[in-house]
Write a protein that holds these residues in place. Structure first.
Motif, PDB file in Angstrom:
ATOM      1  N   HIS A  86      47.270  32.843  38.080  1.00  0.00           N
ATOM      2  CA  HIS A  86      48.367  33.306  38.935  1.00  0.00           C
ATOM      3  C   HIS A  86      47.821  34.084  40.129  1.00  0.00           C
ATOM      4  N   MET A  87      46.804  34.912  39.894  1.00  0.00           N
ATOM      5  CA  MET A  87      46.206  35.664  40.994  1.00  0.00           C
ATOM      6  C   MET A  87      45.564  34.730  42.013  1.00  0.00           C
TER       7      MET A  87
ATOM      8  N   ALA B 200      45.520  32.781  47.436  1.00  0.00           N
ATOM      9  CA  ALA B 200      45.474  31.618  48.322  1.00  0.00           C
ATOM     10  C   ALA B 200      46.687  31.606  49.247  1.00  0.00           C
ATOM     11  N   SER B 201      47.844  31.962  48.717  1.00  0.00           N
ATOM     12  CA  SER B 201      49.060  31.992  49.530  1.00  0.00           C
ATOM     13  C   SER B 201      48.953  33.030  50.638  1.00  0.00           C
ATOM     14  N   VAL B 202      48.466  34.218  50.296  1.00  0.00           N
ATOM     15  CA  VAL B 202      48.370  35.298  51.279  1.00  0.00           C
ATOM     16  C   VAL B 202      47.402  34.927  52.402  1.00  0.00           C
ATOM     17  N   PHE B 203      46.216  34.454  52.045  1.00  0.00           N
ATOM     18  CA  PHE B 203      45.214  34.140  53.064  1.00  0.00           C
ATOM     19  C   PHE B 203      45.585  32.901  53.871  1.00  0.00           C
ATOM     20  N   THR B 204      46.343  31.983  53.269  1.00  0.00           N
ATOM     21  CA  THR B 204      46.797  30.810  54.015  1.00  0.00           C
ATOM     22  C   THR B 204      47.915  31.185  54.981  1.00  0.00           C
ATOM     23  N   LEU B 205      48.833  32.025  54.515  1.00  0.00           N
ATOM     24  CA  LEU B 205      49.933  32.464  55.367  1.00  0.00           C
ATOM     25  C   LEU B 205      49.440  33.270  56.560  1.00  0.00           C
ATOM     26  N   GLN B 206      48.483  34.155  56.319  1.00  0.00           N
ATOM     27  CA  GLN B 206      48.051  35.081  57.362  1.00  0.00           C
ATOM     28  C   GLN B 206      46.521  35.111  57.442  1.00  0.00           C
ATOM     29  N   PRO B 207      45.931  34.285  58.311  1.00  0.00           N
ATOM     30  CA  PRO B 207      44.462  34.237  58.440  1.00  0.00           C
ATOM     31  C   PRO B 207      43.837  35.558  58.880  1.00  0.00           C
TER      32      PRO B 207
ATOM     33  N   LEU C 172      36.085  37.344  44.278  1.00  0.00           N
ATOM     34  CA  LEU C 172      35.380  36.073  44.440  1.00  0.00           C
ATOM     35  C   LEU C 172      35.852  35.038  43.421  1.00  0.00           C
ATOM     36  N   GLU C 173      36.137  35.481  42.218  1.00  0.00           N
ATOM     37  CA  GLU C 173      36.545  34.547  41.168  1.00  0.00           C
ATOM     38  C   GLU C 173      37.941  33.984  41.413  1.00  0.00           C
ATOM     39  N   VAL C 174      38.873  34.842  41.809  1.00  0.00           N
ATOM     40  CA  VAL C 174      40.246  34.358  41.986  1.00  0.00           C
ATOM     41  C   VAL C 174      40.450  33.708  43.349  1.00  0.00           C
ATOM     42  N   TYR C 175      39.581  34.021  44.297  1.00  0.00           N
ATOM     43  CA  TYR C 175      39.686  33.404  45.623  1.00  0.00           C
ATOM     44  C   TYR C 175      38.290  32.980  46.082  1.00  0.00           C
ATOM     45  N   PRO C 176      37.793  31.866  45.559  1.00  0.00           N
ATOM     46  CA  PRO C 176      36.420  31.425  45.859  1.00  0.00           C
ATOM     47  C   PRO C 176      36.138  31.225  47.348  1.00  0.00           C
ATOM     48  N   LYS C 177      37.172  30.932  48.138  1.00  0.00           N
ATOM     49  CA  LYS C 177      36.950  30.742  49.574  1.00  0.00           C
ATOM     50  C   LYS C 177      36.449  32.014  50.252  1.00  0.00           C
ATOM     51  N   SER C 178      36.594  33.151  49.580  1.00  0.00           N
ATOM     52  CA  SER C 178      36.140  34.407  50.176  1.00  0.00           C
ATOM     53  C   SER C 178      34.623  34.486  50.264  1.00  0.00           C
ATOM     54  N   VAL C 179      33.922  33.560  49.619  1.00  0.00           N
ATOM     55  CA  VAL C 179      32.460  33.568  49.703  1.00  0.00           C
ATOM     56  C   VAL C 179      32.010  33.465  51.154  1.00  0.00           C
ATOM     57  N   LYS C 180      32.823  32.807  51.980  1.00  0.00           N
ATOM     58  CA  LYS C 180      32.515  32.693  53.408  1.00  0.00           C
ATOM     59  C   LYS C 180      32.440  34.073  54.060  1.00  0.00           C
ATOM     60  N   VAL C 181      33.355  34.956  53.672  1.00  0.00           N
ATOM     61  CA  VAL C 181      33.381  36.305  54.236  1.00  0.00           C
ATOM     62  C   VAL C 181      32.137  37.075  53.819  1.00  0.00           C
ATOM     63  N   PHE C 182      31.733  36.931  52.557  1.00  0.00           N
ATOM     64  CA  PHE C 182      30.545  37.623  52.069  1.00  0.00           C
ATOM     65  C   PHE C 182      29.293  37.125  52.782  1.00  0.00           C
ATOM     66  N   ARG C 183      29.226  35.826  53.042  1.00  0.00           N
ATOM     67  CA  ARG C 183      28.067  35.268  53.738  1.00  0.00           C
ATOM     68  C   ARG C 183      27.996  35.754  55.178  1.00  0.00           C
ATOM     69  N   GLU C 184      29.137  35.733  55.857  1.00  0.00           N
ATOM     70  CA  GLU C 184      29.150  36.095  57.273  1.00  0.00           C
ATOM     71  C   GLU C 184      28.853  37.575  57.493  1.00  0.00           C
ATOM     72  N   THR C 185      29.080  38.400  56.496  1.00  0.00           N
ATOM     73  CA  THR C 185      28.792  39.832  56.619  1.00  0.00           C
ATOM     74  C   THR C 185      27.441  40.206  56.004  1.00  0.00           C
ATOM     75  N   ASN C 186      26.709  39.206  55.502  1.00  0.00           N
ATOM     76  CA  ASN C 186      25.409  39.463  54.859  1.00  0.00           C
ATOM     77  C   ASN C 186      25.518  40.524  53.762  1.00  0.00           C
ATOM     78  N   PHE C 187      26.612  40.463  53.023  1.00  0.00           N
ATOM     79  CA  PHE C 187      26.842  41.489  52.009  1.00  0.00           C
ATOM     80  C   PHE C 187      25.796  41.449  50.899  1.00  0.00           C
ATOM     81  N   VAL C 188      25.144  40.310  50.739  1.00  0.00           N
ATOM     82  CA  VAL C 188      24.113  40.206  49.703  1.00  0.00           C
ATOM     83  C   VAL C 188      23.015  41.242  49.920  1.00  0.00           C
TER      84      VAL C 188
END
Length: 325
Positions: A184-185, A190-197, A278-294
């Protein structure tokens, strides 16, 4: 003050942001938008409070908490019982509505904590937790029937500009519900990030803040409070939130068990929140990569966590007030 005698009429099935309702008050006819402060009832919406701790239990404390939080639960049920336009009008225009909802996310037990020992407390807490999730699920539902709906464009602006959802709220939802309501999460996120980029940009800003928080923790546990020399850390830490020892006291500035406990709980909350995000919204991996959070994770494992263990051994236990002599 809301007039409950006014029925919602939308024969043309217009989106709610384009609907006006006719109100007849003592012969005075008015046209009121379906989303308007007019529909907000004068109701006391209290904030959520943590249950009393068993270790510091005061006589009658549980009964007092139950009475107050039963009212809190009743408010949630009342909110969910409202028609679509009244529900959204309350969320948008009631000055305490979002504070009441968010207060539970801020004060709830994280998933790594055990349930409350008192069964009555745990039952009431569980009911509140369930209804909070239902409310936030409704807040991302743009269509409830063919006559009660809003356009996705309007909802996108509404949830963002009115702070219905923010990155802290979304992350708190992940921490609270990401373990036992993952599917459900995932749909909600997905709905929130799709509605409002725009939330993707906000997530990058939030991760930058987490990076600074990680640096602060690393500095805290690497600083030698008996020396003015800077800690032996990478150049990326130069000039960052230098921790200065007060001139009138050396002893009081040392790390204590309670300070370390706060740092560890903050680190645990943050790490678990980001993992669940990351688990409930796997597309967020893009944000982690772009910020070099690793890089922040690597630094925490290299310079932070080992020193946390070291400082805990030095401090000893919760009765310690500083480093052993």
């Amino acid at each position: 003050m809301s007039d409950k005698k006014v029925n919602f009429v939308n024969p043309d099935c217009l989106p709610v942001e384009h609907v006006t309702l006719t109100v007849d008050n003592a012969g005075v006819v008015r046209q009121i938008p379906a989303l308007d402060p007019y529909w907000v009832e004068d109701r006391l919406l209290i904030v959520y409070e943590k249950p009393p701790l068993d270790s510091v239990m005061v006589f009658g404390a549980v009964d007092t908490w139950r009475a107050s939080m039963t009212l809190y639960l009743d408010n949630l049920k009342w909110l969910l019982s409202l028609e679509h336009h009244r529900f959204w009008s309350v969320v948008i225009y009631h000055p305490k509505c979002m504070d009441a909802l968010v207060s539970f996310l801020q004060e709830s037990n994280p998933p790594y904590m055990p349930p409350y020992e008192n069964t009555e407390v745990q039952t009431l807490y569980g009911d509140i937790r369930k209804y909070i999730f239902i409310v936030f699920s409704r807040l991302i539902t743009n269509k409830e029937s063919k006559t009660e709906w809003m356009t996705k464009e309007h909802m996108s602006a509404l949830i963002y500009n009115k702070f219905v959802f923010t990155i802290p709220i979304l992350w708190d939802l992940c921490l609270e519900y990401g373990v036992d309501n993952k599917q459900h999460m995932s749909r909600l996120m997905a709905s929130v990030f799709t509605l409002q980029p725009q939330y993707e940009t906000d997530a990058k800003t939030a991760l930058a803040f987490v990076t600074e928080a990680f640096k602060y923790i690393i500095l805290q546990v690497n600083k030698d409070y008996d020396s003015d020399e800077p800690p032996n850390l990478p150049e990326t830490f130069n000039g960052f939130s230098e921790i200065h020892r007060p001139g009138n006291s050396k002893h009081n500035d040392k790390l204590t068990f309670n300070i370390l406990q706060d740092l560890i709980i903050h680190l645990l909350d943050t790490a678990m929140t980001l993992r669940l995000f990351l688990e409930v919204y796997p597309k967020s991996v893009k944000v982690f990569r772009e910020t070099n959070f690793v890089n922040s994770i690597v630094q925490m494992y290299e310079y932070g966590i080992p020193m946390l263990y070291t400082k805990l051994k030095e401090v000893g236990d919760r009765r310690s007030t500083g480093y052993p002599a």
